[in-house]
Scaffold this motif. Structure first.
Motif, PDB file in Angstrom:
ATOM      1  N   CYS A 276       0.838  -1.189   0.000  1.00 22.83           N
ATOM      2  CA  CYS A 276       0.000   0.000   0.000  1.00 22.83           C
ATOM      3  C   CYS A 276       0.879   1.248   0.000  1.00 22.83           C
ATOM      4  O   CYS A 276       1.463   1.613   1.037  1.00 22.83           O
ATOM      5  CB  CYS A 276      -0.932  -0.004   1.218  1.00 22.83           C
ATOM      6  N   CYS A 277       1.007   1.849  -1.134  1.00 21.42           N
ATOM      7  CA  CYS A 277       1.609   3.165  -1.340  1.00 21.42           C
ATOM      8  C   CYS A 277       2.955   3.354  -0.630  1.00 21.42           C
ATOM      9  O   CYS A 277       3.967   2.824  -1.066  1.00 21.42           O
ATOM     10  CB  CYS A 277       0.608   4.247  -0.938  1.00 21.42           C
ATOM     11  N   PHE A 278       2.978   4.073   0.496  1.00 25.96           N
ATOM     12  CA  PHE A 278       4.238   4.456   1.151  1.00 25.96           C
ATOM     13  C   PHE A 278       5.053   3.253   1.610  1.00 25.96           C
ATOM     14  O   PHE A 278       6.258   3.380   1.856  1.00 25.96           O
ATOM     15  CB  PHE A 278       3.939   5.388   2.334  1.00 25.96           C
ATOM     16  N   GLU A 279       4.425   2.085   1.725  1.00 26.79           N
ATOM     17  CA  GLU A 279       5.165   0.880   2.084  1.00 26.79           C
ATOM     18  C   GLU A 279       6.278   0.594   1.085  1.00 26.79           C
ATOM     19  O   GLU A 279       7.326   0.047   1.458  1.00 26.79           O
ATOM     20  CB  GLU A 279       4.226  -0.323   2.159  1.00 26.79           C
ATOM     21  N   LEU A 280       6.059   0.961  -0.173  1.00 24.51           N
ATOM     22  CA  LEU A 280       7.061   0.683  -1.205  1.00 24.51           C
ATOM     23  C   LEU A 280       8.340   1.491  -1.023  1.00 24.51           C
ATOM     24  O   LEU A 280       9.361   1.177  -1.638  1.00 24.51           O
ATOM     25  CB  LEU A 280       6.478   0.972  -2.597  1.00 24.51           C
ATOM     26  N   SER A 281       8.297   2.513  -0.199  1.00 23.95           N
ATOM     27  CA  SER A 281       9.497   3.326   0.005  1.00 23.95           C
ATOM     28  C   SER A 281      10.518   2.625   0.902  1.00 23.95           C
ATOM     29  O   SER A 281      11.657   3.090   1.034  1.00 23.95           O
ATOM     30  CB  SER A 281       9.134   4.686   0.605  1.00 23.95           C
ATOM     31  N   SER A 282      10.146   1.506   1.517  1.00 23.62           N
ATOM     32  CA  SER A 282      11.081   0.725   2.324  1.00 23.62           C
ATOM     33  C   SER A 282      11.843  -0.239   1.420  1.00 23.62           C
ATOM     34  O   SER A 282      11.270  -1.204   0.909  1.00 23.62           O
ATOM     35  CB  SER A 282      10.343  -0.062   3.411  1.00 23.62           C
ATOM     36  N   ILE A 283      13.121  -0.005   1.243  1.00 18.54           N
ATOM     37  CA  ILE A 283      13.914  -0.820   0.321  1.00 18.54           C
ATOM     38  C   ILE A 283      14.019  -2.266   0.794  1.00 18.54           C
ATOM     39  O   ILE A 283      14.068  -3.199  -0.016  1.00 18.54           O
ATOM     40  CB  ILE A 283      15.311  -0.191   0.121  1.00 18.54           C
ATOM     41  N   THR A 284      14.053  -2.475   2.106  1.00 23.37           N
ATOM     42  CA  THR A 284      14.164  -3.841   2.625  1.00 23.37           C
ATOM     43  C   THR A 284      12.844  -4.598   2.508  1.00 23.37           C
ATOM     44  O   THR A 284      12.826  -5.784   2.158  1.00 23.37           O
ATOM     45  CB  THR A 284      14.615  -3.835   4.093  1.00 23.37           C
ATOM     46  N   GLU A 285      11.743  -3.917   2.752  1.00 25.97           N
ATOM     47  CA  GLU A 285      10.457  -4.609   2.763  1.00 25.97           C
ATOM     48  C   GLU A 285       9.931  -4.901   1.368  1.00 25.97           C
ATOM     49  O   GLU A 285       9.225  -5.895   1.165  1.00 25.97           O
ATOM     50  CB  GLU A 285       9.450  -3.802   3.584  1.00 25.97           C
ATOM     51  N   ARG A 286      10.258  -4.082   0.405  1.00 31.00           N
ATOM     52  CA  ARG A 286       9.789  -4.376  -0.949  1.00 31.00           C
ATOM     53  C   ARG A 286      10.591  -5.500  -1.595  1.00 31.00           C
ATOM     54  O   ARG A 286      10.210  -6.000  -2.653  1.00 31.00           O
ATOM     55  CB  ARG A 286       9.792  -3.127  -1.810  1.00 31.00           C
ATOM     56  N   ALA A 287      11.689  -5.916  -0.955  1.00 31.16           N
ATOM     57  CA  ALA A 287      12.520  -6.989  -1.510  1.00 31.16           C
ATOM     58  C   ALA A 287      12.246  -8.337  -0.848  1.00 31.16           C
ATOM     59  O   ALA A 287      12.939  -9.312  -1.133  1.00 31.16           O
ATOM     60  CB  ALA A 287      13.996  -6.637  -1.343  1.00 31.16           C
ATOM     61  N   LEU A 288      11.228  -8.419   0.003  1.00 38.02           N
ATOM     62  CA  LEU A 288      11.008  -9.611   0.806  1.00 38.02           C
ATOM     63  C   LEU A 288      10.746 -10.869  -0.022  1.00 38.02           C
ATOM     64  O   LEU A 288      11.145 -11.966   0.380  1.00 38.02           O
ATOM     65  CB  LEU A 288       9.814  -9.384   1.753  1.00 38.02           C
TER      66      LEU A 288
END
Length: 296
Positions: A165-177
């Motif tokens: 959801c939107c701003f979650e993608l700004s986390s480089i570690t979490e979008r690579a899970l």
């Protein structure tokens, strides 16, 4: 159980999210007018008319009270929906939720699973705006504890996908899970910073080597289906603007992508349908997906 599919038709919504609707919802007066119902119905009917498998709608798109009606339509038509819900206010707490509706059959009876994904990270502007209203945004810090976040890996008709959801993608570690695991990443947004998120999405398609699907408010645009290919043909579809709510449909081929991912570097370079897989990509995971074996 759902029968495996090799290709999926994805319907991307092109609809404007109205600030006035969100403002009314935050004072517990959601806009549930016939006109708004007609707009949502236009998207759903467009997806059904085009025989889409999955419909994706933006952040804050659907009033919470309409969720059960939408799920009923989904189970009757085997249509999956990923959509942002308007903020849910419970006492002094407020939740920003994404609903993932996955139809299936149990003993030949149509059913639908509804999973609610709480937004892990509110944008600073959203957090401040809600906090100033006297409510507490229930992000991952409040739900799970400081430094914690939770994401889901879904499997539907043999498609493995994750949702952000939107701003979650700004986390480089979490979008690579979910590198190597996800065939597709779906992002629901209401975001005017399209150039930043354009860079994120295009890099994400290459880094995870998967299809990336994004639905944003039509006035901001950049709703798209992107694949891990060279720049000239990376976008299967991309849209912005217009006044009437509508959907555009594109097809993702997960079997073709998986077979490509199992090739060696030289074969991938010669193939040219996609860019080569990145370092540390786990081809054994892809092989298990092709053979319909358990991943965990």
């Amino acid at each position: 159980m759902n029968e495996p599919k090799k290709k999926f038709k994805i319907a991307i919504s092109n609809i404007k999210i109205k600030h006035e609707d969100t403002e009314k919802n935050l004072v517990r007066l959601p806009t549930t007018t016939p006109a708004r119902w007609e707009d949502i119905s236009c998207l759903v009917n467009g997806a059904l008319k085009n025989h889409a498998d999955i419909l994706v709608m933006p952040e804050c798109c659907l009033p919470f009270s309409w969720l059960s009606s939408l799920a009923h339509t989904c189970k009757k038509n085997d249509l999956a929906v990923i959509t942002g819900l308007e903020h849910l206010i419970v006492g002094e707490k407020v939740y920003n939720l994404v609903a993932v509706i996955l139809p299936f059959k149990e003993n030949n009876i149509p059913c639908a699973l509804i999973v609610l994904h709480p937004k892990n990270h509110f944008s600073p502007k959203e957090f401040e705006s809600l906090f100033e209203r006297g409510v507490v945004p229930m992000d991952a810090d409040h739900l799970l504890g400081p430094g914690q976040a939770q994401y889901e890996l879904y499997k539907w008709h043999d498609l493995y996908f994750s949702v952000y959801c939107c701003f979650e993608l700004s986390s480089i570690t979490e979008r690579a899970l979910f590198q190597s695991y996800a065939d597709a990443v779906f992002a629901v947004e209401w975001n005017q910073d399209i150039y930043y998120y354009q860079n994120i999405l295009e890099a994400l398609a290459r880094d995870l080597h998967c299809y990336c699907i994004q639905a944003n408010s039509s006035d901001y645009g950049d709703s798209r289906i992107t694949q891990p290919s060279k720049h000239d043909n990376q976008d299967i579809l991309r849209v912005k603007g217009g006044e009437a709510p509508t959907v555009l449909v594109g097809t993702i081929d997960i079997e073709q992508l998986r077979f490509f991912q199992c090739k060696g570097f030289g074969e991938q370079k010669a193939d040219r349908r996609f860019k080569p897989t990145p370092p540390c990509f786990k081809k054994d995971i892809v092989g298990r997906k092709l053979r319909h074996e358990k991943l965990f």
